[in-house]
Design a protein around this motif. Structure first.
Motif, PDB file in Angstrom:
ATOM      1  N   SER A 190       0.775  -1.119   0.144  1.00 30.96           N
ATOM      2  CA  SER A 190      -0.001   0.113   0.009  1.00 30.96           C
ATOM      3  C   SER A 190       0.940   1.286  -0.037  1.00 30.96           C
ATOM      4  N   GLU A 191       0.352   2.350  -0.487  1.00 24.92           N
ATOM      5  CA  GLU A 191       1.187   3.695  -0.802  1.00 24.92           C
ATOM      6  C   GLU A 191       1.288   4.160   0.810  1.00 24.92           C
ATOM      7  N   VAL A 192       2.419   4.880   1.057  1.00 25.17           N
ATOM      8  CA  VAL A 192       2.542   5.725   1.926  1.00 25.17           C
ATOM      9  C   VAL A 192       2.018   6.949   1.838  1.00 25.17           C
ATOM     10  N   VAL A 193       1.031   7.533   2.829  1.00 24.01           N
ATOM     11  CA  VAL A 193       0.582   8.740   2.543  1.00 24.01           C
ATOM     12  C   VAL A 193       1.089  10.083   3.452  1.00 24.01           C
ATOM     13  N   GLU A 194       1.521   9.606   4.522  1.00 22.57           N
ATOM     14  CA  GLU A 194       2.016  10.555   5.673  1.00 22.57           C
ATOM     15  C   GLU A 194       3.381  10.145   6.313  1.00 22.57           C
ATOM     16  N   VAL A 195       4.143  10.791   6.649  1.00 27.69           N
ATOM     17  CA  VAL A 195       5.403  10.609   7.308  1.00 27.69           C
ATOM     18  C   VAL A 195       5.713  11.573   8.552  1.00 27.69           C
ATOM     19  N   TYR A 196       5.899  10.764   9.623  1.00 30.34           N
ATOM     20  CA  TYR A 196       6.449  11.536  10.781  1.00 30.34           C
ATOM     21  C   TYR A 196       7.835  10.972  11.000  1.00 30.34           C
ATOM     22  N   ALA A 197       9.031  11.923  11.410  1.00 25.72           N
ATOM     23  CA  ALA A 197      10.441  11.273  11.352  1.00 25.72           C
ATOM     24  C   ALA A 197      10.717  12.323  12.808  1.00 25.72           C
ATOM     25  N   ARG A 198      11.376  11.485  13.640  1.00 29.14           N
ATOM     26  CA  ARG A 198      12.086  12.271  14.789  1.00 29.14           C
ATOM     27  C   ARG A 198      13.522  11.369  14.576  1.00 29.14           C
ATOM     28  N   ALA A 199      14.364  12.477  14.583  1.00 28.12           N
ATOM     29  CA  ALA A 199      15.849  12.307  14.353  1.00 28.12           C
ATOM     30  C   ALA A 199      16.839  12.999  15.192  1.00 28.12           C
ATOM     31  N   ALA A 200      17.994  12.467  15.272  1.00 23.03           N
ATOM     32  CA  ALA A 200      18.952  12.950  16.463  1.00 23.03           C
ATOM     33  C   ALA A 200      20.221  12.407  16.003  1.00 23.03           C
ATOM     34  N   VAL A 201      21.203  13.182  16.526  1.00 14.38           N
ATOM     35  CA  VAL A 201      22.705  12.637  16.572  1.00 14.38           C
ATOM     36  C   VAL A 201      22.899  12.469  17.786  1.00 14.38           C
ATOM     37  N   LEU A 202      23.160  10.864  17.876  1.00 14.12           N
ATOM     38  CA  LEU A 202      23.471  10.170  19.080  1.00 14.12           C
ATOM     39  C   LEU A 202      24.791   9.425  19.302  1.00 14.12           C
ATOM     40  N   VAL A 203      25.382   9.306  17.744  1.00 10.74           N
ATOM     41  CA  VAL A 203      26.497   8.342  17.539  1.00 10.74           C
ATOM     42  C   VAL A 203      27.597   9.153  17.570  1.00 10.74           C
ATOM     43  N   ASP A 204      27.653  10.002  16.628  1.00  8.48           N
ATOM     44  CA  ASP A 204      29.011  10.771  16.321  1.00  8.48           C
ATOM     45  C   ASP A 204      28.684  12.260  15.826  1.00  8.48           C
ATOM     46  N   PRO A 205      29.494  13.195  16.573  1.00 12.75           N
ATOM     47  CA  PRO A 205      29.087  14.522  15.899  1.00 12.75           C
ATOM     48  C   PRO A 205      29.433  15.079  14.610  1.00 12.75           C
ATOM     49  N   VAL A 206      30.186  13.858  13.975  1.00 12.87           N
ATOM     50  CA  VAL A 206      30.438  14.286  12.404  1.00 12.87           C
ATOM     51  C   VAL A 206      29.086  14.440  11.753  1.00 12.87           C
ATOM     52  N   PHE A 207      28.194  13.747  12.067  1.00  9.78           N
ATOM     53  CA  PHE A 207      26.948  13.958  11.537  1.00  9.78           C
ATOM     54  C   PHE A 207      26.234  15.228  11.713  1.00  9.78           C
ATOM     55  N   GLU A 208      26.253  15.758  12.722  1.00 10.01           N
ATOM     56  CA  GLU A 208      25.782  17.039  13.225  1.00 10.01           C
ATOM     57  C   GLU A 208      26.601  18.087  12.206  1.00 10.01           C
ATOM     58  N   GLN A 209      27.771  18.059  12.283  1.00 10.01           N
ATOM     59  CA  GLN A 209      28.661  18.721  11.407  1.00 10.01           C
ATOM     60  C   GLN A 209      28.308  18.839   9.943  1.00 10.01           C
ATOM     61  N   ALA A 210      27.698  17.585   9.437  1.00 13.85           N
ATOM     62  CA  ALA A 210      27.364  17.464   8.129  1.00 13.85           C
ATOM     63  C   ALA A 210      25.844  17.899   7.887  1.00 13.85           C
ATOM     64  N   GLY A 211      25.271  18.364   8.736  1.00  8.30           N
ATOM     65  CA  GLY A 211      23.927  18.538   8.846  1.00  8.30           C
ATOM     66  C   GLY A 211      22.911  17.532   8.513  1.00  8.30           C
ATOM     67  N   ASP A 212      23.520  16.361   8.950  1.00 15.22           N
ATOM     68  CA  ASP A 212      22.823  14.988   9.110  1.00 15.22           C
ATOM     69  C   ASP A 212      22.410  14.588  10.340  1.00 15.22           C
ATOM     70  N   TRP A 213      21.789  13.282  10.369  1.00 15.32           N
ATOM     71  CA  TRP A 213      21.462  12.727  11.750  1.00 15.32           C
ATOM     72  C   TRP A 213      22.059  11.175  11.727  1.00 15.32           C
ATOM     73  N   ASP A 214      22.116  10.522  12.768  1.00 12.88           N
ATOM     74  CA  ASP A 214      22.595   9.091  12.777  1.00 12.88           C
ATOM     75  C   ASP A 214      21.804   8.227  13.178  1.00 12.88           C
ATOM     76  N   THR A 215      20.454   8.720  13.997  1.00 11.30           N
ATOM     77  CA  THR A 215      19.557   7.980  14.686  1.00 11.30           C
ATOM     78  C   THR A 215      18.221   8.374  14.201  1.00 11.30           C
ATOM     79  N   ALA A 216      17.103   7.655  14.159  1.00 13.62           N
ATOM     80  CA  ALA A 216      15.979   8.122  13.548  1.00 13.62           C
ATOM     81  C   ALA A 216      14.706   7.135  14.060  1.00 13.62           C
TER      82      ALA A 216
END
Lengths: 344, 344, 344, 344
Positions: free
Chosen positions: D191-217
């Motif tokens: 079935s198709e996805v119609v809605e998304v709720y995402a919670r994301a964080a940087v809990l593993v390595d600050p390098v993800f934060e520096q890259a404007g990214d997350w590592d846990t979601a």
């Protein structure tokens, strides 16, 4: 007899006696402890106080004289069973007796005759038949879920050897420990064992050798229906109490694994880890002790045959004696060779 | 207080009250049932007879007047808790109360203030904390075996929906069922929930929609320490009661699986088959009910803090109310938004 | 020899020959198929075309004459091994031979002497040693992770009996099927078998009886180091190919379970269900066939001893012959009784 | 097209390109590598030599000019896909392209239009659909074995973060890693996805934060059919590659566990231990890479639709973009909000 509460006299307030008393006090429907006997005054007083048992005796025969006692639980050392059972039967009491009934076939046969003559019932405490795992295997085999049974496997390993004094009085590995597996084999395959080959050794502790005993064994059973069984025993499994069975047949297989204290699984850098099996027979077989006593109480109250009787007790000892002879002589021994020895 | 036996008055002889009475009668050390109250004369008489309780009352306030009652167990419907707890606190009795304390935060806060004022203790019946599986997870997390917790997963599914009358009085999915998981989340992660996003639907039975309730939900929790949690609920898992958790962290993961009635595995032509999980909360949580009451008794006797108190009861309801608002408005809700509503 | 590509002549393009050819063509590093011999022109042409083998012969001796062939793979029926190996050794070719080398101890001994004399190596195809599961058990035992080995258990059951023609030419249950388990026993316990007791029966299909063979067996092994082993076999497990081992010792236990096609677990109203084990040896032992050939190639290229040699091939047949005698005479048979028969 | 061998041009000889080349060389039926392009002369030469590829080019357009090339495999960095696919389509070549097709919806739509216009097929490399575990779940859901799907759970955790340069070019957690799970969600629930709720964080390595990214979601999905899904991701699971799914529905549940290198279970004094999951995607998904390429080859040869097409590629990126917006704005995002952005 009527459906009134079954009044039990407990003979022996030791480790196993306490298990039965506690179950009867708290968890068994339709029964009550009416009297308790033990040769140790301290033990007797302590247990009586704890469970509120008012009638206590040093001499078990005083329990047998009580009119209000319907049945007795024999939870004393094996060498006392013979006398107590005969006395209880003479007093018209039904009897629940811990395994083994006795170490001598002649005396077990005499007991079985006495019990029949007196019209009382004797149930033998092969409690593992009442464990939910093994009962499930039994039921599935009986329901045909594995087809014709062909191969039985039993792994039965203790977590640690008993004390040396226990070892010397135990009757030895096959009559003390494997005897449970011999009864289990008959229970699961639903056919009589006709031949035994046993290989035994001392690999755990030289104390067994000094006692003329073994601590490790592999037993091959041949059943009347053609099935074969392999039992392996050790007195010491460092990871805990190891109690597994497997029945394989023409239509499938059923196995049971050990019982665990919890279901946790822990994964870390080094591997995936879970709990050790329950480590002691009183934890592992908590339910089976309760269930077997409930079954005894219900059978006696309903006037129906007990589920494990003196013949079952006899058969297990016969197999044990055959295993001892086989291990000593390193040759297969037929049960008839053991049984003939008795009648001779 | 002294180490003497704790004398308990039981308020409510329904399903959950009977569980506590039976445990207190047979399995809890250091406590005794001193009195019982229930509004149904038949229930009262039947339960009192079965467990030999001599003092019985239609009005719970009569139990509170008994000097020999040290503490009460509140096992009545949620809407009666508020009055009973305040009365018990006023009477100087310690209180064990089933979850939830109440559905309104103001009333829970009032209760917590009253209990503190009167110097009695209130323990809330989040029994699952005392389940061997979940307790093991809690202990391993606390011992650092998963490192810093990062992701929590809870699967909590009932085997079948409750009756419609129960649904309508239950407070709804989040306050009746998920509330256990909210408490579990706090217990396992050891950090406070700061935000909730809940997605809920009626996928099982339209009766839930008619009651203004849901039967299926996914909840995302955000914790103060940065961890995240996902809870999934269903009112109907056809394979039985599904109760699993998983905590994942920087150093590893610990999971627990469902409890089974036996360990059998059956292999036949069609596949490999095993038993369904224990199907009903009273079987699944037998040990946890016993353990929680034992913990209550021991804490009160030792004069130490109870392990689950009124603040824990408050927090779980706060999270539940946040989940309800989130599901209704389809947006994440911060706990402060719920808490401010109270203080306003 | 140098580290150049090992050039192999394949003798036999049947089922097992094709497995080796396909592995050599696609998955084995450092080797190439240089020539192929088979008595069936159709088979020869088909396999050669499929794998691009240009040199093909009806007579294996022509392969042995090729200077560019460094080693041969003997994948023909057992009764041809003796002649082929002697010829290959005379031609100075290293030899990989499927198990069993031969059914007669005298001929195996002659082969082993010839191979030594000619300075070539002979590896025997006990492929299961190269299965990741069994290799892991072997490595853990060798690393002391179970302490001193005390009890070995092997369950080895086929999914279905082979065709009658195969049965009649197979050498029988113990030399065709259990021989893998005899080798596995030596591999896992790392001690020589000194005595065998075998119980065998026809429980699956009367065709085995007509062929003078058995289809079900339990074997007890005694090792030189005091350990004991139990092997159980059946020619027909309706749930698939059942291949498990367990080594128990003074420091612990290691077991391996069956391999599954996937990890799915399906829970519905009736139970919890998973996949049947991989059903055929070619799927179950895909990796072990590849690994054993890789090990052969690497040993020959490096000039190091092959990991399973002619002595291993001899020992397994000795144990098999002891098992046959034991089952026929229903008594334990010492390996020295078999070995003396040979030297006599 | 005819049933002749499909001749493939490989564009990119990096890590993933080598996987496809090796599979095509050894394990894929009906296909052959006809040409190879890579911008690194050393890589090109090394790979060509290893697999015997005679036609090699620095410029992929030269591969597209070859008449003997039927289809191309695009295994270059994501930012080159757009140009290569359009060129390949213009040249009339069928295309297999690694995921994601592109990070921009407009460009994916343009690609899909171009492919349709040119009458060639485009398959997107969502290889996990071809993993035996996940395929089994898909098949069981489709066969109705869980009834109506209600709750989907996906756990997808990497063993260790990729290098920083990879992170910065990856498109971020949701488009690089979770995109597999978004496709898996559509594949399993059908079935198709119609809605998304995402919670994301940087809990593993600050390098993800520096890259404007997350590592846990944690991601909550809502499907058109009413089902709900929860995905959890981490860039670092110290115990290895964690890839599990569960589909729960009105009729039951199906789950799959991780794949292990072997089935060993080791019990000692400290616990029961088993192997860690396969640790790297190339081992874990060995079969899925092979199976997906086989599926591509067979579809093109048979003139049938490829099993994962450009629309599937588009949908997964849409969900990924919705997740990014949701995580940034901390609110649920409907897919239509993403799709409208494109058409605008």
């Amino acid at each position: 007899m009527s459906q009134e509460t079954l009044r039990l006299g407990i003979l022996g307030a030791g480790r196993i006696g306490k298990i039965h008393i506690e179950n009867l006090a708290n968890r068994i429907r339709g029964a009550a402890v009416a009297a308790l006997a033990d040769i140790s005054p301290e033990e007797l007083a302590a247990v009586a106080a704890r469970f509120g048992i008012s009638k206590t005796y040093a001499d078990y025969r005083q329990v047998l004289e009580l009119a209000e006692v319907d049945a007795v639980v024999v939870a004393t050392p094996t060498n006392t069973h013979y006398r107590m059972i005969l006395d209880a039967a003479a007093a018209g009491k039904h009897i629940f007796c811990e395994k083994p009934i006795d170490l001598a076939l002649e005396r077990i046969s005499e007991i079985n005759r006495a019990v029949a003559l007196r019209g009382v019932q004797l149930m033998v405490g092969f409690n593992r038949r009442f464990d939910p795992n093994f009962r499930k295997v039994h039921e599935m085999v009986r329901a045909g879920r594995v087809g014709e049974p062909q191969i039985l496997r039993i792994t039965s390993r203790d977590p640690a050897p008993p004390p040396e004094t226990y070892i010397r009085a135990s009757g030895g590995l096959f009559l003390d420990m494997t005897i449970h597996d011999f009864d289990m084999a008959r229970y699961l395959v639903a056919s009589e064992v006709v031949e035994v080959y046993a290989r035994a050794a001392v690999l755990v502790d030289p104390v067994f050798e000094q006692a003329g005993d073994w601590d490790t064994a592999l037993v091959t059973l041949t059943f009347a229906n053609g099935a074969m069984g392999a039992i392996d025993n050790s007195r010491k499994a460092v990871y805990g109490y190891d109690q597994r069975v497997e029945v394989f047949g023409s239509g499938g297989m059923v196995t049971v694994a050990n019982n665990m204290p919890d279901t946790h699984v822990h994964s870390d850098r080094t591997g995936v880890h879970s709990a050790l099996p329950l480590n002691f027979f009183m934890q592992r077989y908590t339910e089976s002790y309760r269930n077997e006593m409930q079954a005894f109480v219900e059978a006696i109250r309903a006037g129906e045959p007990v589920p494990v009787d003196g013949q079952d007790g006899l058969r297990a000892v016969e197999i044990g004696l055959a295993a001892i002879r086989s291990a000593r002589e390193n040759r297969p021994v037929r049960l008839t060779q053991i049984q003939e020895g008795v009648s001779a």
